[in-house]
Design a protein around this motif. Structure first.
Motif, PDB file in Angstrom:
ATOM      1  N   PHE A   1       0.821  -1.209   0.000  1.00 33.60           N
ATOM      2  CA  PHE A   1       0.000   0.000   0.000  1.00 33.60           C
ATOM      3  C   PHE A   1       0.854   1.257   0.000  1.00 33.60           C
ATOM      4  O   PHE A   1       0.465   2.282  -0.578  1.00 33.60           O
ATOM      5  CB  PHE A   1      -0.981  -0.001   1.176  1.00 33.60           C
ATOM      6  N   LEU A   2       2.007   1.212   0.631  1.00 35.37           N
ATOM      7  CA  LEU A   2       2.912   2.362   0.589  1.00 35.37           C
ATOM      8  C   LEU A   2       3.367   2.613  -0.844  1.00 35.37           C
ATOM      9  O   LEU A   2       3.362   3.761  -1.314  1.00 35.37           O
ATOM     10  CB  LEU A   2       4.119   2.123   1.502  1.00 35.37           C
ATOM     11  N   ILE A   3       3.715   1.568  -1.549  1.00 36.00           N
ATOM     12  CA  ILE A   3       4.112   1.713  -2.958  1.00 36.00           C
ATOM     13  C   ILE A   3       2.951   2.240  -3.790  1.00 36.00           C
ATOM     14  O   ILE A   3       3.120   3.151  -4.617  1.00 36.00           O
ATOM     15  CB  ILE A   3       4.636   0.366  -3.512  1.00 36.00           C
ATOM     16  N   ILE A   4       1.752   1.715  -3.554  1.00 37.08           N
ATOM     17  CA  ILE A   4       0.568   2.168  -4.306  1.00 37.08           C
ATOM     18  C   ILE A   4       0.288   3.636  -4.027  1.00 37.08           C
ATOM     19  O   ILE A   4       0.037   4.410  -4.961  1.00 37.08           O
ATOM     20  CB  ILE A   4      -0.659   1.297  -3.971  1.00 37.08           C
ATOM     21  N   THR A   5       0.344   4.036  -2.761  1.00 36.52           N
ATOM     22  CA  THR A   5       0.057   5.447  -2.440  1.00 36.52           C
ATOM     23  C   THR A   5       1.129   6.373  -3.015  1.00 36.52           C
ATOM     24  O   THR A   5       0.813   7.485  -3.433  1.00 36.52           O
ATOM     25  CB  THR A   5      -0.077   5.679  -0.921  1.00 36.52           C
ATOM     26  N   LEU A   6       2.364   5.917  -3.052  1.00 38.23           N
ATOM     27  CA  LEU A   6       3.413   6.735  -3.668  1.00 38.23           C
ATOM     28  C   LEU A   6       3.198   6.854  -5.173  1.00 38.23           C
ATOM     29  O   LEU A   6       3.435   7.918  -5.761  1.00 38.23           O
ATOM     30  CB  LEU A   6       4.794   6.155  -3.360  1.00 38.23           C
ATOM     31  N   LEU A   7       2.742   5.779  -5.812  1.00 41.63           N
ATOM     32  CA  LEU A   7       2.445   5.840  -7.240  1.00 41.63           C
ATOM     33  C   LEU A   7       1.242   6.735  -7.527  1.00 41.63           C
ATOM     34  O   LEU A   7       1.225   7.462  -8.525  1.00 41.63           O
ATOM     35  CB  LEU A   7       2.196   4.436  -7.798  1.00 41.63           C
ATOM     36  N   ILE A   8       0.251   6.699  -6.657  1.00 43.41           N
ATOM     37  CA  ILE A   8      -0.935   7.555  -6.826  1.00 43.41           C
ATOM     38  C   ILE A   8      -0.552   9.024  -6.734  1.00 43.41           C
ATOM     39  O   ILE A   8      -1.117   9.873  -7.414  1.00 43.41           O
ATOM     40  CB  ILE A   8      -2.022   7.195  -5.786  1.00 43.41           C
ATOM     41  N   ARG A   9       0.446   9.330  -5.935  1.00 43.63           N
ATOM     42  CA  ARG A   9       0.867  10.728  -5.755  1.00 43.63           C
ATOM     43  C   ARG A   9       1.416  11.331  -7.047  1.00 43.63           C
ATOM     44  O   ARG A   9       1.510  12.550  -7.166  1.00 43.63           O
ATOM     45  CB  ARG A   9       1.881  10.825  -4.639  1.00 43.63           C
ATOM     46  N   ILE A  10       1.753  10.525  -8.015  1.00 45.22           N
ATOM     47  CA  ILE A  10       2.246  11.020  -9.308  1.00 45.22           C
ATOM     48  C   ILE A  10       1.128  11.761 -10.043  1.00 45.22           C
ATOM     49  O   ILE A  10       1.380  12.717 -10.763  1.00 45.22           O
ATOM     50  CB  ILE A  10       2.787   9.856 -10.169  1.00 45.22           C
ATOM     51  N   PHE A  11      -0.110  11.315  -9.845  1.00 45.90           N
ATOM     52  CA  PHE A  11      -1.256  11.913 -10.535  1.00 45.90           C
ATOM     53  C   PHE A  11      -1.998  12.835  -9.557  1.00 45.90           C
ATOM     54  O   PHE A  11      -2.732  12.357  -8.684  1.00 45.90           O
ATOM     55  CB  PHE A  11      -2.195  10.815 -11.042  1.00 45.90           C
ATOM     56  N   PRO A  12      -1.857  14.148  -9.698  1.00 47.06           N
ATOM     57  CA  PRO A  12      -2.404  15.099  -8.702  1.00 47.06           C
ATOM     58  C   PRO A  12      -3.912  15.007  -8.482  1.00 47.06           C
ATOM     59  O   PRO A  12      -4.379  15.095  -7.356  1.00 47.06           O
ATOM     60  CB  PRO A  12      -2.031  16.469  -9.273  1.00 47.06           C
ATOM     61  N   LYS A  13      -4.675  14.804  -9.545  1.00 45.22           N
ATOM     62  CA  LYS A  13      -6.128  14.758  -9.406  1.00 45.22           C
ATOM     63  C   LYS A  13      -6.556  13.517  -8.608  1.00 45.22           C
ATOM     64  O   LYS A  13      -7.380  13.594  -7.706  1.00 45.22           O
ATOM     65  CB  LYS A  13      -6.785  14.756 -10.792  1.00 45.22           C
ATOM     66  N   VAL A  14      -5.988  12.388  -8.921  1.00 51.66           N
ATOM     67  CA  VAL A  14      -6.295  11.147  -8.216  1.00 51.66           C
ATOM     68  C   VAL A  14      -5.767  11.223  -6.785  1.00 51.66           C
ATOM     69  O   VAL A  14      -6.417  10.777  -5.834  1.00 51.66           O
ATOM     70  CB  VAL A  14      -5.680   9.929  -8.954  1.00 51.66           C
ATOM     71  N   SER A  15      -4.600  11.826  -6.645  1.00 50.29           N
ATOM     72  CA  SER A  15      -3.974  11.950  -5.334  1.00 50.29           C
ATOM     73  C   SER A  15      -4.859  12.732  -4.364  1.00 50.29           C
ATOM     74  O   SER A  15      -5.023  12.352  -3.210  1.00 50.29           O
ATOM     75  CB  SER A  15      -2.618  12.641  -5.477  1.00 50.29           C
ATOM     76  N   LYS A  16      -5.427  13.812  -4.849  1.00 56.28           N
ATOM     77  CA  LYS A  16      -6.292  14.636  -3.995  1.00 56.28           C
ATOM     78  C   LYS A  16      -7.602  13.912  -3.679  1.00 56.28           C
ATOM     79  O   LYS A  16      -8.109  13.990  -2.562  1.00 56.28           O
ATOM     80  CB  LYS A  16      -6.574  15.976  -4.673  1.00 56.28           C
ATOM     81  N   THR A  17      -8.139  13.198  -4.643  1.00 55.20           N
ATOM     82  CA  THR A  17      -9.395  12.469  -4.454  1.00 55.20           C
ATOM     83  C   THR A  17      -9.283  11.444  -3.331  1.00 55.20           C
ATOM     84  O   THR A  17     -10.180  11.309  -2.507  1.00 55.20           O
ATOM     85  CB  THR A  17      -9.813  11.767  -5.766  1.00 55.20           C
ATOM     86  N   TYR A  18      -8.177  10.726  -3.316  1.00 58.54           N
ATOM     87  CA  TYR A  18      -8.018   9.647  -2.334  1.00 58.54           C
ATOM     88  C   TYR A  18      -7.185  10.045  -1.121  1.00 58.54           C
ATOM     89  O   TYR A  18      -6.850   9.190  -0.306  1.00 58.54           O
ATOM     90  CB  TYR A  18      -7.394   8.413  -2.998  1.00 58.54           C
ATOM     91  N   ASN A  19      -6.829  11.314  -1.013  1.00 58.03           N
ATOM     92  CA  ASN A  19      -6.030  11.798   0.111  1.00 58.03           C
ATOM     93  C   ASN A  19      -4.772  10.945   0.279  1.00 58.03           C
ATOM     94  O   ASN A  19      -4.478  10.426   1.353  1.00 58.03           O
ATOM     95  CB  ASN A  19      -6.851  11.812   1.408  1.00 58.03           C
ATOM     96  N   SER A  20      -4.044  10.795  -0.813  1.00 58.29           N
ATOM     97  CA  SER A  20      -2.877   9.911  -0.790  1.00 58.29           C
ATOM     98  C   SER A  20      -1.781  10.405   0.135  1.00 58.29           C
ATOM     99  O   SER A  20      -0.971   9.609   0.617  1.00 58.29           O
ATOM    100  CB  SER A  20      -2.328   9.708  -2.206  1.00 58.29           C
ATOM    101  N   LYS A  21      -1.766  11.699   0.416  1.00 57.19           N
ATOM    102  CA  LYS A  21      -0.757  12.210   1.357  1.00 57.19           C
ATOM    103  C   LYS A  21      -0.980  11.609   2.745  1.00 57.19           C
ATOM    104  O   LYS A  21      -0.052  11.122   3.384  1.00 57.19           O
ATOM    105  CB  LYS A  21      -0.833  13.741   1.425  1.00 57.19           C
TER     106      LYS A  21
END
Length: 167
Positions: free
Chosen positions: A50-70
């Motif tokens: 999940f850490l790897i997945i969340t770091l990969l999601i952070r590459i895409f800003p729109k998706v990152s904000k939607t899922y609160n990847s930070k």
């Protein structure tokens, strides 16, 4: 394990929905997930994935904000920090990184014992080779002579191996 999983889920949902003191829920979710990884090894690998997945999601800003990847990344890093001392300790013992299970082989051997009158209770070479009886288990392992007879040959054959090879 189930209690930890439920408690983690509760605090994770409270944090994600920003209910109450959500920073406290964030810290508790980190701690509970890390502690869960100490009780069941599979959760350590889940945290890494999940850490790897969340770091990969952070590459895409729109998706990152939607899922609160930070925040999700922060929870995974916090959980990793909770069980990291165990990983470091095992690395010092074995020389292998992320070697989390240390007694799987002997546990499997104990559970699958083919001898009559044995019920899969965990036993150690210390009990068989040296005759030590674990405290409070004298009724379960009452017949140490029989245990020695059944298991002495195997434990003697692996006695000279290193700690990691015995496991």
């Amino acid at each position: 394990m189930l209690l930890l999983l439920i408690a983690f889920s509760y605090h994770f949902i409270k944090w994600y929905n920003k209910e109450g003191n959500h920073k406290t829920h964030l810290l508790l979710a980190m701690f509970l997930l890390g502690y869960l990884a100490l009780t069941k090894i599979i959760f350590a690998y889940v945290i890494i994935v999940f850490l790897i997945i969340t770091l990969l999601i952070r590459i895409f800003p729109k998706v990152s904000k939607t899922y609160n990847s930070k925040g999700l990344t922060l929870i995974m890093v916090g959980a990793l920090a909770v069980f990291s001392p165990y990983v470091i300790h095992n690395y010092k013992l074995t020389g292998k990184f992320f070697y989390l299970g240390t007694h799987g082989g002997i546990t499997l051997y104990s559970r699958l014992t083919p001898f009559e009158g044995e019920f899969g209770n965990w036993l150690s070479e210390r009990y068989v080779l040296k005759g030590d009886v674990p405290t409070g288990r004298d009724r379960v392992m009452a017949n140490m002579d029989q245990l020695k007879k059944n298991h002495y040959k195997l434990f003697k054959s692996i006695d000279s191996l290193s700690w990691i090879k015995k496991r």
